[in-house]
Design a protein around this motif. Sequence first.
Motif, PDB file in Angstrom:
ATOM      1  N   ASP A   1     -50.393  49.234 -51.687  1.00 40.29           N
ATOM      2  CA  ASP A   1     -51.487  49.966 -52.336  1.00 40.29           C
ATOM      3  C   ASP A   1     -51.116  50.339 -53.764  1.00 40.29           C
ATOM      4  O   ASP A   1     -51.981  50.358 -54.654  1.00 40.29           O
TER       5      ASP A   1
ATOM      6  N   LYS B   1     -51.666  47.208 -55.919  1.00 38.49           N
ATOM      7  CA  LYS B   1     -53.100  46.958 -56.071  1.00 38.49           C
ATOM      8  C   LYS B   1     -53.727  47.943 -57.043  1.00 38.49           C
ATOM      9  O   LYS B   1     -54.525  47.571 -57.914  1.00 38.49           O
ATOM     10  N   SER B   2     -53.366  49.227 -56.904  1.00 35.88           N
ATOM     11  CA  SER B   2     -53.918  50.255 -57.772  1.00 35.88           C
ATOM     12  C   SER B   2     -53.521  50.018 -59.225  1.00 35.88           C
ATOM     13  O   SER B   2     -54.344  50.130 -60.144  1.00 35.88           O
TER      14      SER B   2
ATOM     15  N   TRP C   1     -52.675  47.170 -60.702  1.00 35.99           N
ATOM     16  CA  TRP C   1     -53.369  46.008 -61.257  1.00 35.99           C
ATOM     17  C   TRP C   1     -54.849  46.292 -61.486  1.00 35.99           C
ATOM     18  O   TRP C   1     -55.432  45.841 -62.483  1.00 35.99           O
ATOM     19  N   ASN C   2     -55.465  47.047 -60.599  1.00 31.27           N
ATOM     20  CA  ASN C   2     -56.875  47.401 -60.806  1.00 31.27           C
ATOM     21  C   ASN C   2     -57.054  48.196 -62.094  1.00 31.27           C
ATOM     22  O   ASN C   2     -58.012  47.983 -62.849  1.00 31.27           O
TER      23      ASN C   2
ATOM     24  N   ALA D   1     -55.297  38.944 -55.709  1.00 34.00           N
ATOM     25  CA  ALA D   1     -55.706  40.141 -54.979  1.00 34.00           C
ATOM     26  C   ALA D   1     -56.572  41.073 -55.809  1.00 34.00           C
ATOM     27  O   ALA D   1     -57.198  41.981 -55.258  1.00 34.00           O
ATOM     28  N   THR D   2     -56.624  40.885 -57.129  1.00 36.34           N
ATOM     29  CA  THR D   2     -57.338  41.804 -58.017  1.00 36.34           C
ATOM     30  C   THR D   2     -58.718  41.249 -58.339  1.00 36.34           C
ATOM     31  O   THR D   2     -58.854  40.230 -59.029  1.00 36.34           O
TER      32      THR D   2
ATOM     33  N   THR E   1     -55.108  37.775 -50.656  1.00 36.15           N
ATOM     34  CA  THR E   1     -53.875  38.530 -50.870  1.00 36.15           C
ATOM     35  C   THR E   1     -52.675  37.871 -50.200  1.00 36.15           C
ATOM     36  O   THR E   1     -52.814  37.026 -49.316  1.00 36.15           O
TER      37      THR E   1
END
Length: 221
Positions: free
Chosen positions: A3, A6-7, A9-10, A73-74, A93
């Motif tokens: 997580d 992911k966070s 990269w977002n 994944a982004t 992912t």
Amino acid sequence: MSDEIKSSWNKNAEEWVKIIQNNRIPSRKFTNPAILEEIKELKGNTIVDIGCGEGWLTREMEKFGWKATGLDATEDLIKEALKRSNQTFEVFTFEDIIKGEKMPNPPFDAAIFNFCLYLKNGLTELLSNTLMQLTPKGSLIIQTLHPFFLLQNSLPYKSQWLSDSWKGLPGNFTDGHSWYARTMEDWIQELNQIEHIEFNIKEVLNDDDKPISLIIKINKI
């Protein structure tokens, strides 16, 4: 992908697109041609770019005549990739691959991981499951940061978690994620756990003859 990754990269997708499209990472003067030369030497028709980002490498693959699929994944990076090409780009992912889910458009003649392997656990499963979705004589290519950078940054030469993935890059990045850096020995140990393959490792050097990346080619046997 955790997580945390992911966070990060977002939050930083837009900034990443800017620096990639404006060629603002100096080392890519060496690492981009290096991965492209490896791809030129591959044989086949279909290829998957796993961790494709905004898709620059996937687009280059098409110029070489490959039918290329880009996975990341982004979501924002996939949206950007779709704006710039009519190739197949999908959100997918590492966890999906590790769980054994089928990637879009398999089987592939080749798969690429270009500067996107951050995980400590699950690497063997990720690579093994990717190889399972390749054709019988398929190849998998990894480009990753050379372990020598640990010494360059006055860090102990051992595999370890590092705290900020964006450190040293140009651009206004925030909330860098942690990532796992491996020594050469640990890379070889990971690769030796994968069955029915052979592999070789090349070192990419800069103008000062200092190593900046590893290119690992894995062939199914």
